[in-house]
Design a protein around this motif. Structure first.
Motif, PDB file in Angstrom:
ATOM      1  N   UNK A  45       0.750  -1.233  -0.075  1.00 34.59           N
ATOM      2  CA  UNK A  45      -0.133   0.069   0.104  1.00 34.59           C
ATOM      3  C   UNK A  45       0.882   1.156   0.000  1.00 34.59           C
ATOM      4  N   UNK A  46       1.995   1.351   1.031  1.00 31.61           N
ATOM      5  CA  UNK A  46       2.785   2.627   0.974  1.00 31.61           C
ATOM      6  C   UNK A  46       3.571   2.871  -0.143  1.00 31.61           C
ATOM      7  N   UNK A  47       3.937   1.704  -0.899  1.00 37.14           N
ATOM      8  CA  UNK A  47       4.761   1.881  -1.991  1.00 37.14           C
ATOM      9  C   UNK A  47       4.028   2.553  -2.885  1.00 37.14           C
ATOM     10  N   UNK A  48       2.813   2.370  -3.212  1.00 41.48           N
ATOM     11  CA  UNK A  48       2.025   3.101  -4.353  1.00 41.48           C
ATOM     12  C   UNK A  48       2.060   4.411  -4.240  1.00 41.48           C
ATOM     13  N   UNK A  49       2.170   5.120  -2.789  1.00 42.26           N
ATOM     14  CA  UNK A  49       2.022   6.581  -2.815  1.00 42.26           C
ATOM     15  C   UNK A  49       2.924   7.404  -2.969  1.00 42.26           C
ATOM     16  N   UNK A  50       2.897   8.399  -3.457  1.00 39.66           N
ATOM     17  CA  UNK A  50       3.764   9.146  -3.794  1.00 39.66           C
ATOM     18  C   UNK A  50       4.234  10.103  -2.541  1.00 39.66           C
ATOM     19  N   UNK A  51       5.646  10.693  -2.355  1.00 40.32           N
ATOM     20  CA  UNK A  51       6.227  11.154  -0.903  1.00 40.32           C
ATOM     21  C   UNK A  51       4.939  12.112  -0.182  1.00 40.32           C
ATOM     22  N   UNK A  52       4.228  12.977  -1.037  1.00 41.51           N
ATOM     23  CA  UNK A  52       3.200  13.822  -0.654  1.00 41.51           C
ATOM     24  C   UNK A  52       2.104  13.295  -0.206  1.00 41.51           C
ATOM     25  N   UNK A 479      -8.682  14.806  -1.717  1.00 39.15           N
ATOM     26  CA  UNK A 479      -9.455  15.868  -2.588  1.00 39.15           C
ATOM     27  C   UNK A 479      -9.157  17.482  -1.959  1.00 39.15           C
ATOM     28  N   UNK A 480      -9.432  17.567  -0.534  1.00 36.47           N
ATOM     29  CA  UNK A 480      -9.310  18.792  -0.168  1.00 36.47           C
ATOM     30  C   UNK A 480      -7.815  19.468  -0.347  1.00 36.47           C
ATOM     31  N   UNK A 481      -6.959  18.598  -0.532  1.00 34.41           N
ATOM     32  CA  UNK A 481      -5.426  18.849  -0.725  1.00 34.41           C
ATOM     33  C   UNK A 481      -5.057  18.546  -2.124  1.00 34.41           C
ATOM     34  N   UNK A 482      -5.817  18.491  -3.060  1.00 36.89           N
ATOM     35  CA  UNK A 482      -5.341  18.124  -4.413  1.00 36.89           C
ATOM     36  C   UNK A 482      -4.381  19.010  -5.006  1.00 36.89           C
ATOM     37  N   UNK A 483      -4.615  20.506  -4.889  1.00 37.91           N
ATOM     38  CA  UNK A 483      -3.808  21.265  -5.386  1.00 37.91           C
ATOM     39  C   UNK A 483      -2.461  21.404  -4.857  1.00 37.91           C
ATOM     40  N   UNK A 484      -2.467  21.081  -3.430  1.00 38.28           N
ATOM     41  CA  UNK A 484      -1.000  21.266  -2.990  1.00 38.28           C
ATOM     42  C   UNK A 484      -0.436  19.813  -3.159  1.00 38.28           C
ATOM     43  N   UNK A 485      -0.983  18.629  -3.326  1.00 39.84           N
ATOM     44  CA  UNK A 485      -0.340  17.486  -3.677  1.00 39.84           C
ATOM     45  C   UNK A 485       0.135  17.802  -5.302  1.00 39.84           C
ATOM     46  N   UNK A 489       3.896  20.014  -2.491  1.00 39.76           N
ATOM     47  CA  UNK A 489       3.764  20.234  -1.200  1.00 39.76           C
ATOM     48  C   UNK A 489       2.581  20.198  -0.401  1.00 39.76           C
ATOM     49  N   UNK A 490       2.773  19.947   0.914  1.00 41.34           N
ATOM     50  CA  UNK A 490       1.414  20.002   1.593  1.00 41.34           C
ATOM     51  C   UNK A 490       1.320  21.293   2.411  1.00 41.34           C
TER      52      UNK A 490
END
Length: 490
Positions: A45-52, A479-485, A489-490
């Motif tokens: 699961x974790x390996x599929x995620x980007x760092x952000x 979805x709320x943080x889509x632009x920052x992702x 950056x967060x």
């Protein structure tokens, strides 16, 4: 003076409260198989995620755990109180009026006094109390403002609330911890003669360094401005400078009996834009990026299962890492959580190819390193070539000088006839170039940029507050943080 029991005595007391359980080989195999499957699933699961996405997932869990705990204690009103106490912008010239003060939050059982020099150079003794409200506010700001989840601090630490003396509102929080042994990006800067070949550098490094690093070198573990102070006036840069202040150095000496001779920190990212530590030479100097080979920390539910398994299967090792205290009263293991997680990963990685990938490599996990030797001869002291009495201070670290540098940079206040001569003597000619970060990073310059960007003279009190994650699904938070992702950056 507090007497610390021997390791054997501490262990026996711990065993009495945590009786050992005996397992058959079949039971051990069943436990191993169950946890191995859980870890393998988590790593996929974790390996599929980007760092952000990875950081946002951990942050979402942290915020929800924290807020649920507040509600359970009927203390959720703390969140509103913390928000109300944050510094607010009233006008364009507010940065000129700010007079920061560092409020030390101690974990000691008794109140104690520390000599301070205030903003105007006046000396006094201040009594620091175990103020529970300050501790709660510090934790609230750390969880609801910081972009990253926090794993805690083990060993030496100085925690501060940074408050504006005039308005009595909070500018941010700081935590100074003992440095790491293996922060390889800063070690060469502090310990080695750069003119020598890499193969010869280790000859200069005595083994005693491994004791000196966490006792004489600090690391800015938490440096978080409240908002909109950080956004509007480059508030993070002021907090970074205050980490080097006379007060921090005196508090370290007072509490731990050792001189603080250097400070280090890392940015959140390496190759992503500029960090709040750039543009602060000669106080803070960039020294390159960390390796980026970071252990993937599991989500809390899986971590708890790993901790429980390790305690049951390897009680002595678990005690040594999590409980045992040295004769001086400090924890024997600095990175408790990371140590246990790494041990569990390695145990299962021996026969499982999937778990062998528990470290992720790549620039996404690299962090920009920064270091600030507080003395001209910091390196000689760390290599045991001189004594404490021979240390020569690098710069003026008074709160006022650091604050003036943050406000106006090396040029000083344009309303005055002359710039700050103490700062001018420190600045090299290449810092004075119009294009240099040092000429662009002051609170005054940031203000002009902010006003232009907002296209209005009145400054908006923009608040970055992660409370909105609470009780939302992870997908909704993404979805709320889509632009920052997308921005990285967060």
């Amino acid at each position: 003076m507090k007497i610390v029991a021997s390791k054997e005595e501490q262990y026996q007391k711990w065993i009495k409260n945590n009786p050992l359980k005996k397992f058959t080989q079949r039971q051990k195999d069943e436990q191993d198989f169950k946890l191995e499957q859980e870890i393998e699933k988590e790593l996929r699961f974790l390996d599929k995620l980007t760092i952000e996405e990875y950081n946002l997932t951990l942050k979402w869990e942290e915020v929800n755990d924290y807020c649920k705990n507040l509600e359970a204690k009927n203390n959720y009103g703390l969140v509103k109180r913390a928000k109300d106490k944050m510094w607010k912008v009233q006008g364009r010239s507010d940065f000129r009026k700010i007079q920061p003060e560092l409020i030390l939050i101690t974990d000691d059982s008794d109140d104690f006094e520390i000599e301070e020099t205030n903003y105007f150079g006046e000396k006094k003794f201040s009594t620091y109390e175990n103020n529970q409200d300050n501790k709660e506010l510090w934790e609230c700001y750390r969880v609801l403002i910081a972009s990253h989840a926090h794993s805690g601090v083990i060993g030496r630490s100085l925690k501060y609330m940074v408050r504006d003396k005039i308005t009595q509102s909070y500018l941010g929080i700081i935590c100074i911890a003992g440095s790491f042994h293996n922060l390889t990006v800063t070690n060469p800067y502090l310990f080695f003669d750069k003119t020598k070949e890499l193969s010869n550098r280790n000859r200069d490094l005595s083994w005693h360094y491994y004791d000196l690093a966490p006792t004489h070198c600090g690391i800015g573990q938490t440096i978080i401005p409240t908002q909109p102070f950080g956004y509007t006036f480059n508030g993070g840069k002021l907090l970074a400078l205050l980490c080097l202040s006379d007060q921090v150095q005196k508090d370290w000496k007072r509490r731990y009996r050792n001189p603080l001779v250097s400070m280090e920190t890392t940015a959140l990212y390496g190759e992503k834009k500029q960090s709040q530590y750039d543009g602060l030479r000669p106080y803070w100097n960039a020294v390159g990026n960390t390796s980026g080979n970071t252990t993937l920390l599991p989500r809390k539910s899986v971590e708890e299962k790993m901790m429980q398994w390790h305690r049951l299967r390897f009680p002595q090792d678990h005690f040594s890492a999590m409980v045992y205290k040295l004769p001086n009263g400090q924890d024997a293991k600095r990175e408790k959580r990371g140590y246990i997680i790494e041990k569990v990963y390695k145990y299962f990685a021996k026969n499982n190819k999937q778990i062998k990938t528990y470290k992720r490599e790549g620039s996404g996990y690299q962090r920009k390193g920064y270091v600030s030797p507080l003395y001209v001869n910091t390196r000689e002291f760390l290599l045991n070539q001189i004594t404490e009495n021979e240390l020569i201070r690098n710069y003026d670290y008074s709160v006022k000088t650091l604050t003036d540098f943050w406000k106006f940079g090396y040029k000083g206040d344009s309303r005055k006839e002359k710039p700050n001569q103490k700062i001018m003597r420190m600045i090299k000619s290449d810092y004075k170039r119009k294009s240099s970060l040092e000429s662009q990073s002051t609170a005054k310059t940031r203000l002009n940029y902010t006003v232009d960007k907002l296209r209005q003279v009145r400054i908006v009190n923009k608040i970055s507050w992660h409370e909105k994650m609470y009780k939302e699904s992870k997908q909704k938070v993404f979805d709320l943080y889509a632009d920052k992702l997308k921005e990285g950056r967060l």
